[in-house]
Design an enzyme around this catalytic site. Structure first.
Site: not given
Lengths: 382, 289
Positions: A101, A189
């Site tokens: 991530y 993101e």
């Protein structure tokens, strides 16, 4: 402004951030052609701005172009949590060794960019932060210094990124920060950022939000705005320069100033009603602004009554009243309208309405009484 | 006393020759604010109804001793205008301009922390100390001199609440609009701190809205550091997540920044919060009894 995944990935590619090769498709035929052009197994991905696409059946693997056609036919038009799928992104399938991530966000609390990295990718990052805070490396960046390689190294070591992927992750973080600055984003993101079987690091998803106030410096991004608004009233308001947000109730609301409009919605809810929208006609609300705002409100068939809440400061209530009369004359609205005028020239404004307004327009003295009345009238009308 | 603006304010207006700039500059002067200069590049030597215009803020400061600046220039020039004001040594810069990009404000804010200067706004209505001075776009008729301080992220809501407490016979020491953008130069805490130190402020009304966590931080500050009572109000209970409600900063991100969350946090720290402007005024009157 929130972008779709495909728009984010196209922008990532411009910043040199590795993404799987892919194409946009709006029809099954286009999906088939895209699969042929890409070659091999592809992923057919619904382009909607809502989480949980995969679980809802909006992301499917297709081994060949015919399968891509069938999956596209199935996914297009699908309703995912209230979002109808109109567009697909077809991309080469990836051989995933591990999911990470990575994100760069505009941290308004710290008033600095925040870069986050975790080796626990592919899942809800808020849950990771809650249950395994040590697995999420977080670092604020001084915006006057920028993101330096040592920042990236610190994040990589603290997130425990696998050694063969470290160089690729360092590169990805650097490019993501460049994209954050270059696009004037409020969010970049990548979840997941994958480590592939052949040791590359690739962005498998893209969530990008752009600061609306910066769009004037990015005409190419401004052009994307049209594609991300699909509500009729929101589109209409945008074209007319009115600040509008649709809600799901039946009491239409308009006022001058963001704060007083937010407060009006709350007061309508306290009175037992449900607001249909947020509409700020602006600080210098003149007759024309009132007419434009009313046009947007009246075009929504859900609206059963209106509450117009004006606190005159620089805005004069008599001008608002005149604008209202002109607009009603032009639009011929018959639904009940409750008006509350206070502040500059409020008495003159109320007098104009009392003398010349049609019978469906009523004046109430306070915000609370206006909200109550508008709620009652909406109930009677439905 | 009062805070931020008063009879010692010497105001320079950046963007004084624009339509809005001129209109509000003259209104501020008519109220009694000491407007000493205006700035518009290329227009030095002109005047706006007797207010001398300079090319740069530094020139204006050297010639007039201006200590406060009000910025009225369009968003694409406003960031530069803020830096120019700070570089000229202005103590208090009040940026009215709406629409300054957030990335610009991250850098301005970081720069600002290195000095003792203050910035109010951007995207704010300014500040008024009733009977003394006003800098900004607030409608002055709404306010009366008194001993209640107000600090708010919203303009119109401030006028509404001021009028409601005015109807109960209560006036204001200073009313401060800190602005509706995600990053502003002065926070609730900065302003509460000034009110706490002001002997002529007996109570403060804090008007917040959805987005960010400044109200929650202010709650902790109030509980730990303030003797002056604070009454709260939060707008935006009906706002859906992810939607910008007019102000660039009024947006719920994920589950953070909700009105309910802010109200609960403030109440848990002992701050009374009204559910609507009328109730806020009633709580103010009740607390002052």
């Amino acid at each position: 402004m929130d972008l779709f995944e495909y728009q984010g990935k196209q922008l990532f590619a411009k910043y040199g951030l590795a993404v799987p090769s892919g194409e946009v498709a709006d029809t099954p035929e286009q999906a088939k052609a895209a699969a042929e052009a890409i070659g091999g197994t592809v992923v057919v991905k619904a382009q909607v701005q809502v989480g949980g696409r995969g679980k809802a059946g909006g992301i499917k693997l297709a081994k060949d172009p015919d399968e891509a056609y069938a999956e596209a036919d199935n996914i297009l038009g699908m309703d995912i949590k209230g979002h109808v799928v109109k567009r697909l992104w077809i991309e080469a399938a990836s051989d995933i060794k591990k999911e990470y991530y990575a994100s760069v966000t505009f941290d308004r609390s710290a008033k600095k960019p925040l870069v986050m990295l975790s080796a626990m990718g592919g899942m809800d990052i808020e849950a990771v932060a809650e249950e395994h805070p040590e697995a999420l490396a977080r670092l604020h960046v001084d915006p006057l210094v920028g993101f330096q390689p040592h920042h990236a190294r610190w994040l990589i070591y603290h997130a425990d990124i696998d050694e063969p992927a470290q160089k690729g992750v360092l590169d990805a973080l650097t490019k993501a920060y460049e994209a954050f600055i270059g696009l004037e984003a409020t969010l970049i993101e990548i979840n997941p950022l994958i480590w592939t079987a052949d040791d590359r690091v690739v962005a498998l998803d893209a969530k990008v939000s752009i600061d609306n106030n910066a769009l004037y410096r990015h005409p190419d991004l401004e052009a994307l705005k049209e594609s991300v608004t699909d509500d009729e009233q929101e589109r209409m308001a945008h074209e007319r320069g009115v600040t509008y947000v649709k809600l799901d109730g039946d009491v239409g609301i308009m006022g001058n100033g963001a704060g007083i409009v937010m407060s009006s919605l709350d007061v309508v809810a306290l009175a037992g009603g449900r607001p249909a929208n947020f509409l700020d006609a602006g600080g210098g609300s003149n007759a024309e602004a009132v007419a434009t705002a009313l046009e947007v409100l009246l075009s929504d068939p859900k609206v059963k009554s209106l509450m117009i809440n004006i606190f005159g400061g620089i805005t004069r209530c008599d001008e608002v009243a005149e604008g209202l009369l002109t607009a009603l004359d032009k639009l011929g609205a018959t639904l009940p309208i409750v008006v509350r005028l206070d502040g500059t020239a409020a008495e003159a404004g109320r007098a104009i309405i009392a003398e010349r307004a049609p019978a469906n327009v009523v004046v109430e003295p306070t915000m609370l009484s206006a909200a109550k009345r508008a709620v009652e009238l909406a109930k009677e009308a439905s | 006393m009062s805070i931020l603006v008063d009879e010692n304010t010497k105001l320079v207006v950046q963007g004084v020759t624009g339509r809005e700039g001129q209109f509000h500059t003259l209104r501020n002067r008519a109220y009694g604010t000491n407007v000493v200069a205006g700035v518009t590049p290329g227009k030095a030597g002109q005047d706006v109804e007797g207010i001398p215009v300079f090319n740069t803020v530094r020139d204006a400061v050297e010639a007039t001793g201006a200590n406060t600046s009000m910025i009225f220039v369009p968003p694409r020039f406003a960031t530069d205008a803020i830096y120019e004001s700070l570089d000229a040594g202005i103590d208090l810069t009040i940026a009215i301009t709406e629409g300054i990009p957030a990335h610009d404000m991250m850098r301005v804010y970081t720069h600002l922390q290195r000095s003792n200067q203050r910035l109010l706004g951007p995207n704010c209505p300014g500040a008024i100390s009733p009977g003394k001075a006003t800098v900004g776009i607030m409608p002055t008729d709404v306010f009366t001199p008194g001993r209640v301080g107000i600090v708010s992220r919203s303009g119109t809501l401030t006028y509404q609440i001021s009028k409601e407490i005015g109807d109960l016979g209560i006036g204001q020491s200073t009313v401060v609009g800190i602005g509706g953008d995600p990053i502003v130069g002065s926070s609730f805490i900065d302003t509460l701190q000034m009110f706490e130190a002001d002997p002529e402020t007996d109570l403060v009304v804090m008007v917040g809205e959805i987005g960010g966590d400044e109200e929650e931080k202010a709650g902790e500050f109030i509980a730990a550091n303030m003797k002056t009572p604070v009454v709260g109000y939060i707008a935006g209970f009906q706002a859906p997540p992810g939607k910008q409600m007019g102000h660039a900063g009024a947006i719920i991100t994920g589950s953070s920044g909700t009105a309910q969350g802010k109200k609960d946090a403030l109440e848990a720290l002992g701050v009374r919060v009204g559910t609507n402007p009328t109730e806020v005024a009633e709580i103010v009157a009740d607390t002052l009894k």
